[in-house]
Scaffold this active site. Structure first.
Site, short mmCIF file in Angstrom:
data_model
loop_
_atom_site.label_atom_id
_atom_site.label_comp_id
_atom_site.label_asym_id
_atom_site.label_seq_id
_atom_site.Cartn_x
_atom_site.Cartn_y
_atom_site.Cartn_z
N SER A 172 66.43 -14.76 60.21
CA SER A 172 65.96 -14.71 61.60
C SER A 172 65.09 -13.48 61.78
CB SER A 172 67.15 -14.62 62.56
OG SER A 172 66.73 -14.23 63.85
N ILE A 173 63.92 -13.64 62.38
CA ILE A 173 63.06 -12.46 62.58
C ILE A 173 63.60 -11.56 63.69
CG2 ILE A 173 60.99 -13.71 61.80
CD1 ILE A 173 60.08 -13.64 64.81
N ASP A 174 64.54 -12.08 64.51
CA ASP A 174 64.99 -11.33 65.69
C ASP A 174 65.94 -10.18 65.37
OD1 ASP A 174 63.56 -13.21 67.13
OD2 ASP A 174 65.30 -14.49 67.49
N MET A 216 58.41 -10.98 70.06
CA MET A 216 59.53 -11.92 70.08
C MET A 216 60.87 -11.20 69.98
SD MET A 216 58.32 -15.09 67.72
CE MET A 216 57.80 -16.62 68.46
N ARG A 456 52.16 20.84 45.09
CA ARG A 456 53.34 20.82 44.21
C ARG A 456 53.85 22.23 43.89
NH1 ARG A 456 54.01 15.81 41.55
NH2 ARG A 456 52.28 14.36 41.81
N ASN A 516 60.82 7.56 44.36
CA ASN A 516 62.24 7.40 44.70
C ASN A 516 63.14 7.98 43.60
OD1 ASN A 516 64.30 6.59 46.44
ND2 ASN A 516 64.57 4.63 45.42
N MET A 558 53.37 3.48 38.84
CA MET A 558 53.68 4.92 38.88
C MET A 558 55.20 5.13 38.87
SD MET A 558 50.95 6.32 41.69
CE MET A 558 50.68 8.00 41.24
N GLU A 614 54.90 3.96 33.95
CA GLU A 614 53.89 4.77 33.25
C GLU A 614 54.46 5.63 32.13
OE1 GLU A 614 52.02 7.33 36.11
OE2 GLU A 614 53.91 8.06 36.93
#
Length: 769
Positions: A172-174, A216, A456, A516, A558, A614
């Site tokens: 359901s998109i809701d 919606m 960095r 991540n 990557m 990589e």
């Protein structure tokens, strides 16, 4: 599939090899409104079901197909779900069925299932579809008795099909179903909304217009609220929190103030079920008329409608659907006579199983409470005033700007003076520090990269200068938004507290990196956007192979030494093989993978997709793998290679990254406020305990503050990855869906739990949010 076996450990694990589907039949259907990602769930159910030896059936056109029977119920094959993953909607069709609501309709459906020996049902739909499935299960034995009395089935068939097991997945998109954080389709719908809002903002800015957008969601304001957060809307209306009387004047005043601050546009988002405190509908046309009458602003209304249901599913929805589909089959295999119908849900980052009717009842109670006007009041507490510095460290990641915006505005709301540090720790020691105000971060949410600038550089060699800058600007707390360098930087700063008293201030890091690879967090800001970039590219590449058969694509992603992007991107794109550093492989594995693709080319699916991280192997480079596949596949398939490169870091942040960064950054600021209060003694801030230098990460179900010093032992500093990574458990799932025989540890799979009214508290070794 490439990869050596995992090292042996104390065997508390449970493997799904012990769960056989032999002799069992599973049917899968989609019902109610369609949602992007439903096809991914269907694909996972079919392939996992066939993998464990069960027969799997499609039921076309939802419950209508179950009632009508005939060709609507067809046996599925491995190849029949190929190329479904990237398609929106539902390929097997969905229909609302009045007949199934009647006893006679359910009797016909039962007969059609018994004829094919189907006693396991996987239903993908909303609360109405799942309620219907549960009623069907409760009536099952009575329906069999009726069929027996009418002579439509014999006693043997009745005995053989005596139990019906049901597992639901919420499509359901809701996002209006209690018991799960995200329903299949919600993230994709947010993608559609944000695409439209981003496009509208450019035209609105050109003409200094106000746009009122209706999204919606029926009686649920999730899409409206999260899209408002994700695009930095001026005002939002949702059914769960009706505005107080007099909201018209408040809204107009706010819009007027924004224009006075030289903001050239206003965005107002309205959920389709929005109401005021008297249960009277708030419509886009009413808002437009109000703005024109009171302010005279040029105002337009856009109703997004079914655009939100359409388009290709996002990477998040593909992964969610694949995980849920596999979990649903495991739940069906483990079901016993006493197991209630369950729904497979996502809580935090963990799959759980919940009793279907408990979820449905709570979902209905929410609506009932809203009908009775039991709305909770929102309470906001202001804190004491401190100076808080925020900086980006490491490579840019989409969502960093949304995190900075959230931190700045929450900090100002809590009474702090906020300072922006340009170019990470390098800018810090050079004194590139200035106050940042509310209006300075306007429009930052949807912008990619890092507007503060990020480098960095680590602080270790410049601690004396950083300490001096903290003293000059009277900085009382630090918020670092960044990647592995940010984590290393926080370790260096906290370790130097004995030498520099200026560093004895609360410090917190929010992980933001496409790779991540931060210890202490399952997810990082930016990785979802990168996954969508990889998935989109893989979709296009696969599409390019549809004309030229027998082609294999080698794609490099990557991630440094971290295989997250390659693995999860491979799962979302339907890859055949993924090579990563964490799972060593040799030339024999490469040959086995080529042979697997050679066999695949003999089927109707004549294309292959191979992803390579990589840094997965210094000798088996992308060129080497490409040349090997080209040579070994000669005469069977040809090869192409593609190095995705920095396109994975660029682009506007995905809705997930905008939402995640906004929430996690706000939590970090709340922690800073609390920790500042606790460490303010004798007229100054002094914080030198290990729990005042923390990383805020998503761990399984909760956002957790963890002292960075305690994360040292969890870190492989040479390869810049955590020693244990949750997503490695998804690799067997990816291999199964690519038709490799493998071992799958299901000891961590969802166990049946009860729905709790209060979600688990977000824990902390030092403090709870």
């Amino acid at each position: 599939m490439a990869g050596a076996a995992a090292p042996k450990r104390q065997d508390t694990r449970k493997f799904f090899e012990n769960l056989s589907g032999a002799g069992k039949s599973i049917a899968v259907l989609t019902s109610g409104g369609d949602a992007q990602g439903m096809n991914g769930a269907v694909r996972a159910v079919v392939r996992m079901g066939i993998y464990v030896g069960a027969k799997v059936y499609f039921i076309h056109e939802g419950y209508q197909g179950m009632v009508d029977g005939g060709d609507n119920i067809k046996e599925a094959t491995w190849e029949s779900v190929s190329s479904m993953l990237q398609v929106g909607g539902t390929v097997i069709g969905s229909a609302r069925c009045k007949e199934f609501r009647n006893h006679e309709g359910r009797l016909k459906a039962a007969h059609n299932l018994v004829q094919r020996g189907i006693t396991n049902l996987c239903v993908i739909g909303g609360d109405g579809s799942l309620t219907g499935a549960n009623l069907f299960r409760e009536e099952w034995s009575g329906l069999l008795d009726e069929l027996l009395q009418q002579g439509l089935i014999d006693e043997e068939a009745s005995r053989r099909n005596s139990e019906l097991h049901i597992v639901g997945m919420v499509g359901s998109i809701d996002n209006d179903f209690c018991g799960t954080d995200m329903t299949i389709g919600t993230d994709s719908a947010l993608h559609r909304i944000i695409e439209v809002v981003d496009a509208i903002m450019t035209t609105a800015q050109s003409h200094q217009r106000t746009f009122v957008l209706e999204v919606m969601g029926r009686h649920c304001g999730y899409l409206a609220l999260v899209s408002a957060l994700a695009c930095g809307a001026d005002w939002v209306f949702i059914p769960e929190m009706p505005p107080e009387d007099g909201w018209e004047d408040s809204m107009c005043q706010k819009l007027s103030e924004n224009r006075a601050d030289k903001k050239r546009l206003n965005i107002i988002i309205v959920a389709e079920g929005a109401i005021d405190s008297h249960n009277k509908a708030i419509t886009p046309d009413y808002i437009k008329e109000l703005v024109v009458r009171c302010l005279g602003f040029d105002t337009r209304v856009t109703i997004l409608g079914h655009v939100q249901r359409g388009g290709t599913p996002s990477a998040f929805d593909r992964i969610l659907a694949s995980r849920m589909g596999v979990e649903a089959v495991l739940a069906l295999l483990e079901a016993s006579t006493n197991t209630p119908a369950c729904v497979v849900s996502l809580v935090g980052n963990q799959a759980v199983r919940l009793p279907l009717m408990e979820c449905v009842q709570m979902t209905q109670e929410v609506q009932k409470a809203m009908d009775e006007k039991k709305f909770e009041e929102a309470v906001r507490l202001r804190g004491s005033s401190f100076n808080v510095a925020v900086l980006n460290v490491g490579a840019p990641a989409a969502g960093m700007n949304a995190a900075v915006r959230s931190a700045v505005r929450v900090g100002i709301t809590e009474g702090h003076k906020m300072f922006a540090v340009s170019d990470g720790f390098e800018g810090f020691y050079k004194g590139q520090i200035k106050e940042i105000k509310w209006g300075d971060v306007g429009g930052w949410t949807g912008q990619g990269g890092s507007l503060l600038g990020t480098k960095r550089t680590l602080p270790g060699k410049h601690l004396d200068k950083i300490a001096e800058q903290i003293r000059i600007h009277n900085i009382n707390a630090l918020l670092v938004i960044g990647g592995f360098e940010g984590y290393l930087g926080l370790l260096e700063l906290s370790s130097a507290r004995d030498k520099y008293s200026e560093l004895c201030v609360p410090m917190v890091m929010v992980p933001a990196t496409v790779s991540n690879n931060i210890p202490g967090s399952d997810l990082s800001i930016g990785s979802d956007t990168a996954l969508n970039a990889i998935t989109d590219t893989c979709d296009r590449i696969k599409q390019s192979a549809s004309g030229t058969k027998r082609r294999v694509f080698i794609i490099e992603t990557m991630g440094g030494y971290c295989g997250y992007l390659a693995t999860v991107g491979g799962l979302a794109a339907g890859a055949d093989t993924v090579y990563i550093y964490e799972e060593p492989f040799d030339i024999r594995d490469l040959q086995a993978n080529v042979e697997h693709l050679t066999q695949k080319m003999k089927t109707s699916i004549q294309r292959g997709l191979v992803l390579r991280n990589e840094n997965c192997n210094e000798n088996f480079t992308t060129d080497f793998v490409y040349q090997l596949y080209t040579e070994e596949g000669r005469g069977v398939f040809d090869c192409r290679k593609n190095i995705l490169g920095h396109m994975q870091q660029g682009g506007a942040p995905s809705p997930f990254d905008r939402n995640f960064s906004t929430k996690i950054s706000a939590k970090a600021m709340q922690w800073i406020t609390r920790t500042l209060k606790d460490s303010f003694k004798g007229g100054r801030v002094f914080a030198n305990s290990e729990d005042t230098a923390c990383l805020l990460g998503m761990r399984r179900r909760a956002l957790v503050f963890q002292p960075v010093s305690q994360l040292r032992d969890e870190t492989d500093f040479v390869h810049r990855i955590p020693k244990e990574q949750w997503w490695l458990k998804l690799r067997p799932l990816m291999k199964i869906l690519a038709k490799y025989k493998t071992s799958y540890d299901v000891s961590d799979s969802g166990q049946l739990e009860h729905v709790t009214r209060v979600r688990p508290k977000e824990s902390n070794t030092s403090a709870t949010i």
